[in-house]
Design an enzyme around this catalytic site. Structure first.
Site, PDB file in Angstrom:
ATOM      1  N   ASN A  10       0.861  -1.191   0.000  1.00  0.00           N
ATOM      2  CA  ASN A  10       0.000   0.000   0.000  1.00  0.00           C
ATOM      3  C   ASN A  10       0.895   1.237   0.000  1.00  0.00           C
ATOM      4  O   ASN A  10       1.476   1.581   1.022  1.00  0.00           O
ATOM      5  CB  ASN A  10      -0.893  -0.039   1.253  1.00  0.00           C
ATOM      6  CG  ASN A  10      -1.694   1.226   1.441  1.00  0.00           C
ATOM      7  OD1 ASN A  10      -1.806   2.054   0.534  1.00  0.00           O
ATOM      8  ND2 ASN A  10      -2.262   1.383   2.629  1.00  0.00           N
ATOM      9  N   LYS A  12       0.078   4.310  -0.322  1.00  0.00           N
ATOM     10  CA  LYS A  12      -0.560   5.523   0.229  1.00  0.00           C
ATOM     11  C   LYS A  12      -0.324   6.698  -0.739  1.00  0.00           C
ATOM     12  O   LYS A  12      -0.251   6.481  -1.941  1.00  0.00           O
ATOM     13  CB  LYS A  12      -0.057   5.790   1.644  1.00  0.00           C
ATOM     14  CG  LYS A  12      -0.151   4.516   2.500  1.00  0.00           C
ATOM     15  CD  LYS A  12       0.058   4.714   3.958  1.00  0.00           C
ATOM     16  CE  LYS A  12      -0.060   3.358   4.650  1.00  0.00           C
ATOM     17  NZ  LYS A  12       0.046   3.447   6.088  1.00  0.00           N
ATOM     18  N   HIS A  95      -9.399   1.009   5.131  1.00  0.00           N
ATOM     19  CA  HIS A  95      -8.098   1.258   5.769  1.00  0.00           C
ATOM     20  C   HIS A  95      -8.281   2.245   6.918  1.00  0.00           C
ATOM     21  O   HIS A  95      -9.080   3.179   6.831  1.00  0.00           O
ATOM     22  CB  HIS A  95      -7.103   1.811   4.739  1.00  0.00           C
ATOM     23  CG  HIS A  95      -5.710   1.850   5.274  1.00  0.00           C
ATOM     24  ND1 HIS A  95      -5.270   2.860   6.105  1.00  0.00           N
ATOM     25  CD2 HIS A  95      -4.678   0.982   5.159  1.00  0.00           C
ATOM     26  CE1 HIS A  95      -4.025   2.611   6.453  1.00  0.00           C
ATOM     27  NE2 HIS A  95      -3.635   1.475   5.888  1.00  0.00           N
ATOM     28  N   GLU A  97      -6.662   4.717   7.885  1.00  0.00           N
ATOM     29  CA  GLU A  97      -6.499   6.145   7.562  1.00  0.00           C
ATOM     30  C   GLU A  97      -7.760   6.699   6.913  1.00  0.00           C
ATOM     31  O   GLU A  97      -8.103   7.866   7.106  1.00  0.00           O
ATOM     32  CB  GLU A  97      -5.264   6.333   6.662  1.00  0.00           C
ATOM     33  CG  GLU A  97      -3.978   6.157   7.464  1.00  0.00           C
ATOM     34  CD  GLU A  97      -2.800   5.592   6.692  1.00  0.00           C
ATOM     35  OE1 GLU A  97      -2.795   5.655   5.453  1.00  0.00           O
ATOM     36  OE2 GLU A  97      -1.875   5.070   7.351  1.00  0.00           O
ATOM     37  N   GLU A 167      -5.151  -4.834  10.849  1.00  0.00           N
ATOM     38  CA  GLU A 167      -4.084  -3.844  10.993  1.00  0.00           C
ATOM     39  C   GLU A 167      -4.285  -3.059  12.292  1.00  0.00           C
ATOM     40  O   GLU A 167      -5.068  -2.111  12.324  1.00  0.00           O
ATOM     41  CB  GLU A 167      -4.106  -2.867   9.821  1.00  0.00           C
ATOM     42  CG  GLU A 167      -3.861  -3.516   8.483  1.00  0.00           C
ATOM     43  CD  GLU A 167      -3.356  -2.486   7.473  1.00  0.00           C
ATOM     44  OE1 GLU A 167      -2.216  -2.623   7.022  1.00  0.00           O
ATOM     45  OE2 GLU A 167      -4.096  -1.543   7.167  1.00  0.00           O
ATOM     46  N   GLY A 173       2.766   2.430  10.559  1.00  0.00           N
ATOM     47  CA  GLY A 173       3.701   3.531  10.345  1.00  0.00           C
ATOM     48  C   GLY A 173       4.464   3.937  11.594  1.00  0.00           C
ATOM     49  O   GLY A 173       5.132   4.973  11.605  1.00  0.00           O
ATOM     50  N   SER A 213       3.701  -1.986  10.254  1.00  0.00           N
ATOM     51  CA  SER A 213       5.160  -2.049  10.402  1.00  0.00           C
ATOM     52  C   SER A 213       5.740  -3.424  10.088  1.00  0.00           C
ATOM     53  O   SER A 213       6.734  -3.840  10.692  1.00  0.00           O
ATOM     54  CB  SER A 213       5.592  -1.574  11.798  1.00  0.00           C
ATOM     55  OG  SER A 213       5.214  -0.225  11.979  1.00  0.00           O
TER      56      SER A 213
HETATM   57  P1  PGA Z   1       3.035   0.369   7.535  1.00  0.00           P
HETATM   58  O1  PGA Z   1       1.543   0.560   6.941  1.00  0.00           O
HETATM   59  O2  PGA Z   1       3.560  -0.918   6.979  1.00  0.00           O
HETATM   60  O3  PGA Z   1       3.802   1.574   7.060  1.00  0.00           O
HETATM   61  O4  PGA Z   1       2.899   0.319   9.019  1.00  0.00           O
HETATM   62  C1  PGA Z   1       0.670  -0.523   6.790  1.00  0.00           C
HETATM   63  C2  PGA Z   1      -0.645  -0.047   6.224  1.00  0.00           C
HETATM   64  O5  PGA Z   1      -1.078   1.058   6.557  1.00  0.00           O
HETATM   65  O6  PGA Z   1      -1.296  -0.760   5.423  1.00  0.00           O
END
Ligand code: PGA
Length: 251
Positions: A10, A12, A95, A97, A167, A173, A213
């Site tokens: 992903n 983003k 997601h 976000e 997640e 992140g 992460s």
């Molecule tokens: P990350 O993001 O691997 O940077 O923690 C995962 C995601 O948001 O799908």
């Protein structure tokens, strides 16, 4: 039952068009040829048509979101039909976000999933608890609520067509990965809840990805958990070598 692993990147809201092409080209060149796991890249909407034309035969692509509306006067939205029209194969829905910054509700997510499936897109449905939920030890209730409030509104055929991605928001992140024990504990809980609500056959066959992460160093251990069927990778999917290492960890 053996479930095929999935490694999904992903991106983003990152990369220029040139960076996008260079990154996919490096991944396609270096990724293992065997088809033991499915590899999907989720770039920003605007790069999808060109990337699909250039690399669509070698790797799968998905969109990071789609509209909960079919079509019409919804400025700035991209419909499931449009994604299908450019031969996009997957779409991420729910997601964290999108849920937190754009206030997406379960009702909207249900509409998005149904529209996406009507247009034959494959859906990866995301959910996960906040740090405050884990601190209050309510993560299981929160996750089950997020999951069932959506899945219970789908019919049997729809249910069978979606992949799940757990997640934990505190791990996204942040560099704070769930330990393999924490990931397996939650994935086992999810599968048990699915079994209680939709039956063993469904619970055993649905793929459940871990995200938060996940990187080239921890992927192998996470993917070796019996109920973890691969990963949804954010930051580490923007580095070609790291993403290829994560794909290798899924084989
Ligand atoms: P990350 O993001 O691997 O940077 O923690 C995962 C995601 O948001 O799908």
């Amino acid at each position: 039952m053996s479930r095929k692993k999935i490694v999904a990147g992903n991106w983003k809201m990152n990369s220029t068009l040139k960076e996008a092409k260079d990154l996919v080209s490096a991944i396609v060149k270096n990724k293992p040829l065997n088809q033991k796991s499915t590899c999907i890249i989720f770039p920003p909407f605007v790069y999808l048509p060109e990337l699909i034309k250039l690399f669509g035969k070698e790797i799968s692509f998905g969109a990071q979101n789609c509209s909960s509306f079919k079509k019409g006067a919804y400025t700035g939205e991209v419909s499931a039909e449009m994604l299908a029209d450019i031969c996009c194969e997957y779409v991420l829905i729910g997601h964290s976000e999108r849920r937190s910054y754009f206030n997406e509700t379960s009702e909207q997510l249900i509409d998005k999933i149904k529209l996406a499936l009507q247009h034959k897109l494959k859906v990866i449905f995301c959910f996960g608890e906040l740090l405050k939920d884990r601190e209050a030890n309510t993560q299981f209730n929160v996750v089950e609520e997020q999951l069932l409030s959506v899945l219970k509104k789908l019919n049997e055929k729809e249910l069978k067509q979606i992949t799940l991605a757990y997640e934990p928001v505190w791990a996204i992140g942040t560099g704070l990965t769930a330990t393999p024990n924490q990931a397996e504990e939650m994935h086992f809980f999810i599968r048990t809840s699915l079994q209680n609500n939709f039956g063993a056959e469904y619970a055993n066959s649905v793929q459940i990805l871990y995200g938060g992460s996940c990187n080239a160093t921890n992927a192998e251990e996470l993917f070796s958990c019996p109920n973890v069927d691969g990963g949804l990778i954010g930051g580490a999917s923007l580095k070609g070598n790291d993403f290829v290492s994560i794909i290798k960890a899924s084989l």
